[in-house]
Design a protein around this motif. Structure first.
Motif, PDB file in Angstrom:
ATOM      1  N   GLY A 155       0.826  -1.203   0.000  1.00  0.00           N
ATOM      2  CA  GLY A 155       0.000   0.000   0.000  1.00  0.00           C
ATOM      3  C   GLY A 155       0.855   1.246   0.000  1.00  0.00           C
ATOM      4  O   GLY A 155       2.086   1.181   0.044  1.00  0.00           O
ATOM      5  N   CYS A 156       0.206   2.407  -0.071  1.00  0.00           N
ATOM      6  CA  CYS A 156       0.898   3.703  -0.014  1.00  0.00           C
ATOM      7  C   CYS A 156       0.723   4.310   1.374  1.00  0.00           C
ATOM      8  O   CYS A 156      -0.382   4.286   1.936  1.00  0.00           O
ATOM      9  CB  CYS A 156       0.325   4.675  -1.047  1.00  0.00           C
ATOM     10  SG  CYS A 156       0.852   4.368  -2.742  1.00  0.00           S
ATOM     11  N   LEU A 157       1.823   4.833   1.894  1.00  0.00           N
ATOM     12  CA  LEU A 157       1.767   5.561   3.158  1.00  0.00           C
ATOM     13  C   LEU A 157       1.267   6.981   2.895  1.00  0.00           C
ATOM     14  O   LEU A 157       1.782   7.675   2.014  1.00  0.00           O
ATOM     15  CB  LEU A 157       3.170   5.615   3.785  1.00  0.00           C
ATOM     16  CG  LEU A 157       3.346   6.562   4.978  1.00  0.00           C
ATOM     17  CD1 LEU A 157       2.595   6.036   6.196  1.00  0.00           C
ATOM     18  CD2 LEU A 157       4.822   6.766   5.296  1.00  0.00           C
ATOM     19  N   PHE A 158       0.259   7.412   3.658  1.00  0.00           N
ATOM     20  CA  PHE A 158      -0.205   8.789   3.658  1.00  0.00           C
ATOM     21  C   PHE A 158       0.192   9.394   5.003  1.00  0.00           C
ATOM     22  O   PHE A 158      -0.032   8.765   6.043  1.00  0.00           O
ATOM     23  CB  PHE A 158      -1.731   8.870   3.517  1.00  0.00           C
ATOM     24  CG  PHE A 158      -2.253   8.635   2.129  1.00  0.00           C
ATOM     25  CD1 PHE A 158      -2.958   9.626   1.458  1.00  0.00           C
ATOM     26  CD2 PHE A 158      -2.064   7.413   1.487  1.00  0.00           C
ATOM     27  CE1 PHE A 158      -3.459   9.412   0.180  1.00  0.00           C
ATOM     28  CE2 PHE A 158      -2.552   7.191   0.207  1.00  0.00           C
ATOM     29  CZ  PHE A 158      -3.251   8.198  -0.446  1.00  0.00           C
ATOM     30  N   GLU A 159       0.742  10.576   4.982  1.00  0.00           N
ATOM     31  CA  GLU A 159       1.072  11.237   6.249  1.00  0.00           C
ATOM     32  C   GLU A 159       0.917  12.743   6.103  1.00  0.00           C
ATOM     33  O   GLU A 159       1.168  13.304   5.031  1.00  0.00           O
ATOM     34  CB  GLU A 159       2.491  10.877   6.722  1.00  0.00           C
ATOM     35  CG  GLU A 159       3.598  11.321   5.803  1.00  0.00           C
ATOM     36  CD  GLU A 159       4.986  11.058   6.381  1.00  0.00           C
ATOM     37  OE1 GLU A 159       5.109  10.341   7.397  1.00  0.00           O
ATOM     38  OE2 GLU A 159       5.959  11.586   5.800  1.00  0.00           O
ATOM     39  N   THR A 160       0.477  13.380   7.187  1.00  0.00           N
ATOM     40  CA  THR A 160       0.342  14.830   7.205  1.00  0.00           C
ATOM     41  C   THR A 160       1.386  15.418   8.136  1.00  0.00           C
ATOM     42  O   THR A 160       1.636  14.887   9.220  1.00  0.00           O
ATOM     43  CB  THR A 160      -1.053  15.269   7.675  1.00  0.00           C
ATOM     44  OG1 THR A 160      -1.314  14.711   8.978  1.00  0.00           O
ATOM     45  CG2 THR A 160      -2.134  14.807   6.708  1.00  0.00           C
ATOM     46  N   GLU A 161       2.003  16.503   7.688  1.00  0.00           N
ATOM     47  CA  GLU A 161       2.973  17.210   8.534  1.00  0.00           C
ATOM     48  C   GLU A 161       3.116  18.641   8.038  1.00  0.00           C
ATOM     49  O   GLU A 161       3.256  18.886   6.842  1.00  0.00           O
ATOM     50  CB  GLU A 161       4.340  16.507   8.510  1.00  0.00           C
ATOM     51  CG  GLU A 161       4.950  16.358   7.128  1.00  0.00           C
ATOM     52  CD  GLU A 161       6.425  15.973   7.178  1.00  0.00           C
ATOM     53  OE1 GLU A 161       6.955  15.756   8.280  1.00  0.00           O
ATOM     54  OE2 GLU A 161       7.031  15.895   6.096  1.00  0.00           O
TER      55      GLU A 161
END
Length: 369
Positions: A155-161
């Motif tokens: 899968g693809c990692l989604f991250e907010t920063e």
């Protein structure tokens, strides 16, 4: 249940929701679409892992809900004349489909037995334009792993920063990172991994316009809301690769290159590469000239292009497809190639900013390659 709907509208809804229908299942209902006639007409496909529900306008005469085989229903509607389609189900679940002079009678299944899609918390959400999310998926998903022994990387990692959204994919041979500033604030520190199979379906549903899409992650599932369509899927548990540590920042050389020229040259020298003949493409950096060559059992190929910068006597081999995937995903006309040695990866980045980063591992060259 009784309703009428334009053929094209109904067919679009069937095609979209059917993407989540199980092709062959021990549970017959999972091969069906849940059809609900209420305020609007809703069609739902759900294979216990991925669920897609889409709603459309229809003339609802009598509300109700049934389950019909998705493949058969799709085949019927596809072959009907371009006109209004009338659907009616009686108390014994006999469903009649009429359009023009064509009439079909199908036995439906009760909707009560259809599995319910999970409820997804909407406490946290990310909002961004459809075309932005579509490009972020298409420009990373090629690097998703198909190795089920490490599910987290399928899968693809989604991250907010810091007001940004990062999407990351890795498969052991290459790594892709796509970053985008968010116009609408999202909670910092969100991190979740979405299955590649679900992202491919979302990519197909997304349009190329600026309409907003909302993304709602909770600890176990994620919901994508796109116009009249909702997609829900399980998230993948596990520890994703520390991708920041995997990207080296000690390059000996940085050169600029025209993306189209690079792609064209690599494609040309790759014409003698096939599934059976998988020899690497050899890149020989010689001053401001990049010489490319390949040798397989059927012959040799050679081409070259000019680069902006100087690299002295560096020869490095790559899987042609991996290198082409990364270059084709670049949205800029010119990119920076960061290089260190024959056994070190190439890093592809924009000339300005950090919108994308692609890493491709080299192939160890042998004398005959």
């Amino acid at each position: 249940m009784k309703f009428s709907c334009e053929k094209s509208t109904l067919l679009d809804a069937i095609n979209t929701s059917s993407r989540a229908v199980s092709g062959k299942s021990a549970i017959a209902l999972l091969e069906g679409l849940l059809i609900q006639a209420g305020d609007r007409l809703a069609l739902t496909g759900y294979d216990l892992s991925l669920g897609i529900r889409t709603t459309v306008d229809a003339d609802i005469i009598e509300p109700g809900e049934v389950v019909l085989n998705a493949r058969i229903l799709g085949d019927i509607i596809r072959k009907l004349p371009d006109d209004a389609v009338y659907v009616e189900t009686d108390e014994k679940l006999l469903t009649t489909i009429k359009c023009g002079r064509a009439v079909f009678n199908l036995i439906a299944s009760p909707a009560d037995d259809f599995p319910q899609m999970p409820e997804v918390s909407q406490e946290n959400f990310i909002s961004l334009p459809e075309q932005t999310l579509k490009s972020m998926i298409s420009q990373t998903i090629f690097a998703v792993s198909d190795n089920e022994s490490k599910p987290i990387h399928t899968g693809c990692l989604f991250e907010t920063e810091g007001g940004r959204l990062n999407v990351v994919a890795v498969d052991g041979y290459r790594l892709s990172v796509r970053r985008e500033n968010l116009e609408n604030p999202a909670p910092d520190g969100l991190k979740f991994v979405v299955p590649g199979s679900a992202l491919r379906e979302i990519e197909r549903i997304l349009s190329d316009d600026d309409a907003p899409v909302s993304v709602y992650p909770d600890p176990k599932h994620i919901l994508f809301s796109v116009g009249d369509t909702v997609l829900i899927t399980r998230l993948i548990d596990g520890e994703f690769l520390n991708y920041r540590a995997a990207i080296p920042n000690d390059a000996d050389y940085q050169v600029k290159a025209d993306v189209k020229n690079l792609i064209t040259c690599i494609e040309r020298v790759s014409l003698i590469v096939s599934e059976k003949l998988k020899n690497p493409v050899r890149l020989d950096f010689d001053g401001d000239t990049l010489k490319m060559s390949c040798i397989t059992a059927i012959g040799k190929s050679y081409d070259e292009c000019t680069i902006d910068g100087m690299v002295e006597n560096l020869e490095i081999g790559f899987n042609n497809r991996y290198l082409l995937d990364a270059l084709r995903a670049c949205s800029d006309e010119t990119v920076v190639l960061s290089l260190k040695g024959a056994l070190n990866p190439v890093i592809v980045t924009p000339v300005e900013g950090d919108k994308f980063t692609y890493l491709v591992l080299p192939v160890r060259l042998k004398a005959g390659d």
